[in-house]
Design a protein around this motif. Sequence first.
Motif, PDB file in Angstrom:
ATOM      1  N   SER A  42     -12.897  11.774   7.985  1.00 40.40           N
ATOM      2  CA  SER A  42     -11.870  10.757   8.162  1.00 40.40           C
ATOM      3  C   SER A  42     -10.922  10.775   6.972  1.00 40.40           C
ATOM      4  N   LEU A  43      -9.624  10.814   7.259  1.00 40.32           N
ATOM      5  CA  LEU A  43      -8.593  10.748   6.226  1.00 40.32           C
ATOM      6  C   LEU A  43      -7.980   9.358   6.261  1.00 40.32           C
ATOM      7  N   ILE A  44      -8.025   8.661   5.132  1.00 42.56           N
ATOM      8  CA  ILE A  44      -7.476   7.314   5.062  1.00 42.56           C
ATOM      9  C   ILE A  44      -6.470   7.233   3.917  1.00 42.56           C
ATOM     10  N   GLY A  45      -5.646   6.199   3.958  1.00 44.28           N
ATOM     11  CA  GLY A  45      -4.644   5.996   2.926  1.00 44.28           C
ATOM     12  C   GLY A  45      -3.447   5.278   3.505  1.00 44.28           C
ATOM     13  N   ALA A  46      -2.560   4.834   2.638  1.00 45.43           N
ATOM     14  CA  ALA A  46      -1.375   4.111   3.071  1.00 45.43           C
ATOM     15  C   ALA A  46      -0.395   5.050   3.766  1.00 45.43           C
ATOM     16  N   SER A  47       0.551   4.485   4.486  1.00 45.95           N
ATOM     17  CA  SER A  47       1.599   5.288   5.119  1.00 45.95           C
ATOM     18  C   SER A  47       2.344   6.078   4.050  1.00 45.95           C
ATOM     19  N   GLY A  48       2.626   7.338   4.346  1.00 48.77           N
ATOM     20  CA  GLY A  48       3.324   8.179   3.389  1.00 48.77           C
ATOM     21  C   GLY A  48       2.442   8.861   2.374  1.00 48.77           C
ATOM     22  N   SER A  49       1.124   8.728   2.537  1.00 50.09           N
ATOM     23  CA  SER A  49       0.204   9.332   1.565  1.00 50.09           C
ATOM     24  C   SER A  49      -0.031  10.816   1.815  1.00 50.09           C
ATOM     25  N   ILE A  61     -10.481   1.082   9.177  1.00 51.04           N
ATOM     26  CA  ILE A  61     -11.441   1.357   8.112  1.00 51.04           C
ATOM     27  C   ILE A  61     -12.884   1.122   8.570  1.00 51.04           C
ATOM     28  N   GLY A  62     -13.097   0.071   9.346  1.00 48.98           N
ATOM     29  CA  GLY A  62     -14.446  -0.205   9.834  1.00 48.98           C
ATOM     30  C   GLY A  62     -14.964   0.921  10.699  1.00 48.98           C
ATOM     31  N   PHE A  63     -14.096   1.479  11.519  1.00 45.12           N
ATOM     32  CA  PHE A  63     -14.469   2.601  12.377  1.00 45.12           C
ATOM     33  C   PHE A  63     -14.801   3.825  11.535  1.00 45.12           C
ATOM     34  N   ALA A  64     -13.952   4.123  10.560  1.00 41.99           N
ATOM     35  CA  ALA A  64     -14.203   5.270   9.677  1.00 41.99           C
ATOM     36  C   ALA A  64     -15.541   5.118   8.963  1.00 41.99           C
ATOM     37  N   LYS A  65     -15.810   3.914   8.526  1.00 41.72           N
ATOM     38  CA  LYS A  65     -17.053   3.642   7.802  1.00 41.72           C
ATOM     39  C   LYS A  65     -18.279   3.885   8.674  1.00 41.72           C
ATOM     40  N   ILE A  76     -18.235   5.065  -0.403  1.00 38.82           N
ATOM     41  CA  ILE A  76     -17.057   4.836  -1.249  1.00 38.82           C
ATOM     42  C   ILE A  76     -16.257   3.626  -0.771  1.00 38.82           C
ATOM     43  N   LEU A  77     -16.449   3.233   0.491  1.00 38.11           N
ATOM     44  CA  LEU A  77     -15.747   2.064   1.010  1.00 38.11           C
ATOM     45  C   LEU A  77     -16.452   0.772   0.621  1.00 38.11           C
ATOM     46  N   ASN A  78     -17.725   0.883   0.308  1.00 41.51           N
ATOM     47  CA  ASN A  78     -18.482  -0.285  -0.156  1.00 41.51           C
ATOM     48  C   ASN A  78     -18.333  -0.485  -1.657  1.00 41.51           C
ATOM     49  N   ALA A  79     -18.246   0.626  -2.390  1.00 38.75           N
ATOM     50  CA  ALA A  79     -18.163   0.546  -3.847  1.00 38.75           C
ATOM     51  C   ALA A  79     -17.174   1.587  -4.370  1.00 38.75           C
ATOM     52  N   PRO A  80     -15.874   1.346  -4.169  1.00 37.22           N
ATOM     53  CA  PRO A  80     -14.872   2.307  -4.635  1.00 37.22           C
ATOM     54  C   PRO A  80     -14.908   2.470  -6.156  1.00 37.22           C
ATOM     55  N   LYS A  81     -14.719   3.706  -6.590  1.00 37.10           N
ATOM     56  CA  LYS A  81     -14.765   4.004  -8.019  1.00 37.10           C
ATOM     57  C   LYS A  81     -13.383   3.960  -8.658  1.00 37.10           C
ATOM     58  N   THR A  82     -12.349   4.134  -7.857  1.00 37.26           N
ATOM     59  CA  THR A  82     -10.990   4.149  -8.403  1.00 37.26           C
ATOM     60  C   THR A  82     -10.269   2.846  -8.106  1.00 37.26           C
ATOM     61  N   ASN A  83      -9.363   2.481  -9.000  1.00 37.93           N
ATOM     62  CA  ASN A  83      -8.566   1.269  -8.776  1.00 37.93           C
ATOM     63  C   ASN A  83      -7.674   1.424  -7.553  1.00 37.93           C
ATOM     64  N   GLU A  84      -7.219   2.680  -7.302  1.00 34.75           N
ATOM     65  CA  GLU A  84      -6.333   2.918  -6.165  1.00 34.75           C
ATOM     66  C   GLU A  84      -7.023   2.605  -4.837  1.00 34.75           C
ATOM     67  N   LEU A  85      -8.259   3.077  -4.680  1.00 37.93           N
ATOM     68  CA  LEU A  85      -8.977   2.815  -3.434  1.00 37.93           C
ATOM     69  C   LEU A  85      -9.350   1.340  -3.332  1.00 37.93           C
ATOM     70  N   LYS A  86      -9.755   0.758  -4.441  1.00 38.71           N
ATOM     71  CA  LYS A  86     -10.110  -0.666  -4.431  1.00 38.71           C
ATOM     72  C   LYS A  86      -8.906  -1.504  -4.009  1.00 38.71           C
ATOM     73  N   PHE A  99      -6.289  -0.507  -2.267  1.00 39.03           N
ATOM     74  CA  PHE A  99      -5.992  -0.210  -0.866  1.00 39.03           C
ATOM     75  C   PHE A  99      -6.896  -1.013   0.065  1.00 39.03           C
ATOM     76  N   LEU A 100      -8.186  -1.016  -0.213  1.00 39.49           N
ATOM     77  CA  LEU A 100      -9.133  -1.740   0.631  1.00 39.49           C
ATOM     78  C   LEU A 100      -8.912  -3.245   0.565  1.00 39.49           C
ATOM     79  N   ASP A 101      -8.565  -3.752  -0.610  1.00 37.96           N
ATOM     80  CA  ASP A 101      -8.281  -5.183  -0.737  1.00 37.96           C
ATOM     81  C   ASP A 101      -7.112  -5.589   0.158  1.00 37.96           C
ATOM     82  N   LYS A 102      -6.101  -4.732   0.223  1.00 39.50           N
ATOM     83  CA  LYS A 102      -4.928  -5.032   1.042  1.00 39.50           C
ATOM     84  C   LYS A 102      -5.250  -4.919   2.532  1.00 39.50           C
TER      85      LYS A 102
END
Length: 245
Positions: free
Chosen positions: A32-39, A195-199, A221-231, A233-236
């Motif tokens: 699964s590839l995830i990320g904001a539009s334009g990523s 995201i729930g489906f990907a998870k 990584i969706l439960n405990a993201p290591k990077t601020n960028e992923l954290k 993104f998931l918060d939003k």
Amino acid sequence: MKLKIDDLYKHYDQKGVIEGLSLDLKDLKILSLIGASGSGKSTLLRLIAGLEVYESGSIEVNGHSVTADASNDYRKKVGFVFQDHNLFNHLSIFENIMLVLEKVHHRNRGEAEAEVTQLLDQFGLLEHAHKKPHQISGGQAQRASIARAMAIKPDLILLDEPTSSLDPVLTYEVLNAVRKLAEKSIDFIIVTHEIGFAKNIADHIVFMAAGKIIEQGSADILNAPKTNELKSFLDKILTYNSPEL
């Protein structure tokens, strides 16, 4: 599935969309590839499919080198499901699927008809077989697109945000259809904002931003993201704080 990407670059009008991306995965079923539009997610998927040309780097899928002149043998074994179903509006759902088998794979129509009928039944579309895309719902059209991808008996299916323009009910329908691919042990790569489906379904998740891989790994990584960028993104994606009125 074996997927190896090395130092990949892709630009549009001198703007970098994929920037030095590398990925090496083996024994993989669902990516699964995830990320904001334009990523760069959809662009990466199209490059893997051989639908677009990259400037430098390399892509190998199951030992096949994917280039601008990728062999027809490779392309014929890759099913692609677009954001908007991309069905031919002047053809019935049945004929949309049959066309690929007859014209691209040179199948005998009489032999293929039973297979098309079976696929339509499998995806709950048999009663709509002779309707045209504009006569069915968006969710049904996307399921037809998935059935068409399945018809070629692909080694790999690529899905580019198949639920992006659908309401929650139709999204559920399409995601159930995608889940059937997983149940059949078909390798696939999906770009999704669900995201729930990907998870729940992916063996491996890649989070992208600005054409690069920021974080990757299992669903953990969706439960405990290591990077601020992923954290961030998931918060939003997963939370919403109402503004004060």
